[in-house]
Design an enzyme around this catalytic site. Structure first.
Site, PDB file in Angstrom:
ATOM      1  N   GLU A 213      -7.515   4.477   7.556  1.00  0.00           N
ATOM      2  CA  GLU A 213      -7.346   5.895   7.184  1.00  0.00           C
ATOM      3  C   GLU A 213      -8.580   6.409   6.442  1.00  0.00           C
ATOM      4  O   GLU A 213      -8.966   7.563   6.608  1.00  0.00           O
ATOM      5  CB  GLU A 213      -6.062   6.068   6.347  1.00  0.00           C
ATOM      6  CG  GLU A 213      -4.821   5.957   7.229  1.00  0.00           C
ATOM      7  CD  GLU A 213      -3.567   5.484   6.517  1.00  0.00           C
ATOM      8  OE1 GLU A 213      -3.492   5.554   5.278  1.00  0.00           O
ATOM      9  OE2 GLU A 213      -2.650   5.021   7.230  1.00  0.00           O
TER      10      GLU A 213
ATOM     11  N   ASN B 299       0.870  -1.188   0.000  1.00  0.00           N
ATOM     12  CA  ASN B 299       0.000   0.000   0.000  1.00  0.00           C
ATOM     13  C   ASN B 299       0.901   1.229   0.000  1.00  0.00           C
ATOM     14  O   ASN B 299       1.435   1.609   1.042  1.00  0.00           O
ATOM     15  CB  ASN B 299      -0.901  -0.052   1.241  1.00  0.00           C
ATOM     16  CG  ASN B 299      -1.797   1.174   1.344  1.00  0.00           C
ATOM     17  OD1 ASN B 299      -1.857   1.995   0.427  1.00  0.00           O
ATOM     18  ND2 ASN B 299      -2.496   1.296   2.466  1.00  0.00           N
TER      19      ASN B 299
ATOM     20  N   GLU C 249      -5.744  -5.156  10.420  1.00  0.00           N
ATOM     21  CA  GLU C 249      -4.787  -4.078  10.618  1.00  0.00           C
ATOM     22  C   GLU C 249      -5.130  -3.325  11.904  1.00  0.00           C
ATOM     23  O   GLU C 249      -5.950  -2.386  11.875  1.00  0.00           O
ATOM     24  CB  GLU C 249      -4.845  -3.092   9.450  1.00  0.00           C
ATOM     25  CG  GLU C 249      -4.408  -3.676   8.134  1.00  0.00           C
ATOM     26  CD  GLU C 249      -3.858  -2.580   7.218  1.00  0.00           C
ATOM     27  OE1 GLU C 249      -2.693  -2.673   6.839  1.00  0.00           O
ATOM     28  OE2 GLU C 249      -4.597  -1.629   6.922  1.00  0.00           O
TER      29      GLU C 249
ATOM     30  N   SER D   1       2.866  -1.935  10.399  1.00  0.00           N
ATOM     31  CA  SER D   1       4.305  -1.935  10.662  1.00  0.00           C
ATOM     32  C   SER D   1       4.978  -3.278  10.377  1.00  0.00           C
ATOM     33  O   SER D   1       5.872  -3.709  11.105  1.00  0.00           O
ATOM     34  CB  SER D   1       4.604  -1.470  12.092  1.00  0.00           C
ATOM     35  OG  SER D   1       4.132  -0.142  12.287  1.00  0.00           O
TER      36      SER D   1
ATOM     37  N   LYS E 263       0.038   4.207  -0.383  1.00  0.00           N
ATOM     38  CA  LYS E 263      -0.678   5.395   0.142  1.00  0.00           C
ATOM     39  C   LYS E 263      -0.427   6.582  -0.795  1.00  0.00           C
ATOM     40  O   LYS E 263      -0.315   6.399  -2.004  1.00  0.00           O
ATOM     41  CB  LYS E 263      -0.266   5.664   1.581  1.00  0.00           C
ATOM     42  CG  LYS E 263      -0.436   4.410   2.453  1.00  0.00           C
ATOM     43  CD  LYS E 263      -0.386   4.650   3.921  1.00  0.00           C
ATOM     44  CE  LYS E 263      -0.580   3.329   4.640  1.00  0.00           C
ATOM     45  NZ  LYS E 263      -0.624   3.448   6.081  1.00  0.00           N
TER      46      LYS E 263
ATOM     47  N   HIS F 137     -10.025   0.597   4.772  1.00  0.00           N
ATOM     48  CA  HIS F 137      -8.763   0.940   5.448  1.00  0.00           C
ATOM     49  C   HIS F 137      -9.046   1.954   6.561  1.00  0.00           C
ATOM     50  O   HIS F 137      -9.869   2.840   6.401  1.00  0.00           O
ATOM     51  CB  HIS F 137      -7.763   1.510   4.437  1.00  0.00           C
ATOM     52  CG  HIS F 137      -6.383   1.617   5.007  1.00  0.00           C
ATOM     53  ND1 HIS F 137      -6.021   2.643   5.847  1.00  0.00           N
ATOM     54  CD2 HIS F 137      -5.297   0.813   4.894  1.00  0.00           C
ATOM     55  CE1 HIS F 137      -4.758   2.466   6.215  1.00  0.00           C
ATOM     56  NE2 HIS F 137      -4.303   1.356   5.649  1.00  0.00           N
TER      57      HIS F 137
ATOM     58  N   GLY G 146       1.706   2.484  10.748  1.00  0.00           N
ATOM     59  CA  GLY G 146       2.609   3.630  10.620  1.00  0.00           C
ATOM     60  C   GLY G 146       3.253   4.054  11.931  1.00  0.00           C
ATOM     61  O   GLY G 146       3.846   5.126  12.013  1.00  0.00           O
TER      62      GLY G 146
HETATM   63  P1  PGA Z   1       2.356   0.473   7.664  1.00  0.00           P
HETATM   64  O1  PGA Z   1       0.924   0.617   6.938  1.00  0.00           O
HETATM   65  O2  PGA Z   1       2.997  -0.778   7.155  1.00  0.00           O
HETATM   66  O3  PGA Z   1       3.109   1.718   7.280  1.00  0.00           O
HETATM   67  O4  PGA Z   1       2.078   0.398   9.141  1.00  0.00           O
HETATM   68  C1  PGA Z   1       0.095  -0.473   6.728  1.00  0.00           C
HETATM   69  C2  PGA Z   1      -1.211  -0.046   6.107  1.00  0.00           C
HETATM   70  O5  PGA Z   1      -1.748   1.003   6.481  1.00  0.00           O
HETATM   71  O6  PGA Z   1      -1.762  -0.731   5.211  1.00  0.00           O
END
Ligand code: PGA
Length: 249
Positions: free
Chosen positions: A98, A9, A168, A212, A11, A96, A174
């Site tokens: 976000e 991803n 997740e 992460s 983003k 997701h 993140g």
């Molecule tokens: P990250 O993001 O690996 O940076 O924690 C994962 C995601 O949001 O899909």
């Protein structure tokens, strides 16, 4: 045997030069990858056509980060599932955290988007996960179960083969904090129970972990019996790190 899968991803990162360079490196470093593991690159929408061209000649597939909950019409700025499929997307992320928190996507929007994805040839990567407060209060599994029941309520019995679940935990995205392999396994096993309640062939649906994921923790996470791969954000922007994660699946 369930499909094993690692998805990147990106983003809101990356331009065309970045995509060319990263895809070139990945194609070289993943050429010997076990064919049982599917690698999916999920770039921002403006790069989808480029990345699907760049992926040609490899087993890498491409996915979309977002889509409209409507089929077509006067929705300025929106992109439909059909349009994404037309430029090469074979997967789409829905739910997701976000999107849920920054763009106020509720369960109704999420369920509508899942239905839109499944109306095309694309597969959906359905994201779910609890906040830190929810984990600390002991309600992680209940939160995830409720997200699954609401978001996947429109999936018909013939469509489960096009569903991938990504667990997740919001507090791990993140942040550099990762769920322990045992904690991830516990929720993933619970997700299978919830899928069974929804009428899914629960042992056939891939359930991947995100939050992460990095080179140093991927192998241990992916070794859990119910963890079928990963959804990788930050570490997917580095070809070497992402290739190492793909090799760990
Ligand atoms: P990250 O993001 O690996 O940076 O924690 C994962 C995601 O949001 O899909």
């Amino acid at each position: 045997m369930r499909q094993r899968l690692v998805a990147a991803n990106w983003k809101m990162h990356g331009d065309r030069a970045f995509a060319r360079q990263l895809m070139g490196q990945l194609k070289t470093s993943l050429s010997a990858l076990d064919k049982e593991a599917q690698v999916v690159i999920i770039p921002p929408a403006q790069l989808l056509a480029d990345v699907s061209d760049l992926a040609k000649g490899s087993s890498i597939e491409v996915g979309a980060q977002n889509l409209a909950q409507w089929e077509s019409g006067a929705f300025t700025g929106e992109i439909s599932a059909e349009m994404l499929a037309d430029v090469g997307a074979r997967y789409a992320l829905v739910g997701h955290s976000e999107r849920r928190s920054l763009f106020a996507e509720n369960d109704d929007v999420v369920a509508a988007k899942v239905a839109r994805v499944l109306a095309t040839e694309m597969k959906v990567i359905f994201c779910c996960g609890e906040s830190l407060a929810q984990r600390e209060s002991g309600s992680a599994q209940a939160v995830v179960d409720a997200q699954l029941a609401a978001g996947l309520r429109e999936v018909s019995s013939g469509q489960w083969g096009k569903v991938i679940v990504a667990y997740e935990p919001v507090w791990a995205i993140g942040t550099g904090k990762t769920a322990s392999p045992e904690d991830a396994q516990e929720i993933h096993a619970g997700i299978r129970v919830a899928l069974k309640r929804l009428g899914a062939p629960e042992d056939d649906v891939p359930v991947i972990y995100g939050g992460s994921v990095k080179e140093s923790n991927a192998r241990e996470l992916f070794a859990q019996p119910d963890v079928d791969g990963g959804l990788v954000g930050g570490a997917s922007l580095d070809a070497q790190a992402f290739a190492a994660i793909c090799r760990a699946v």
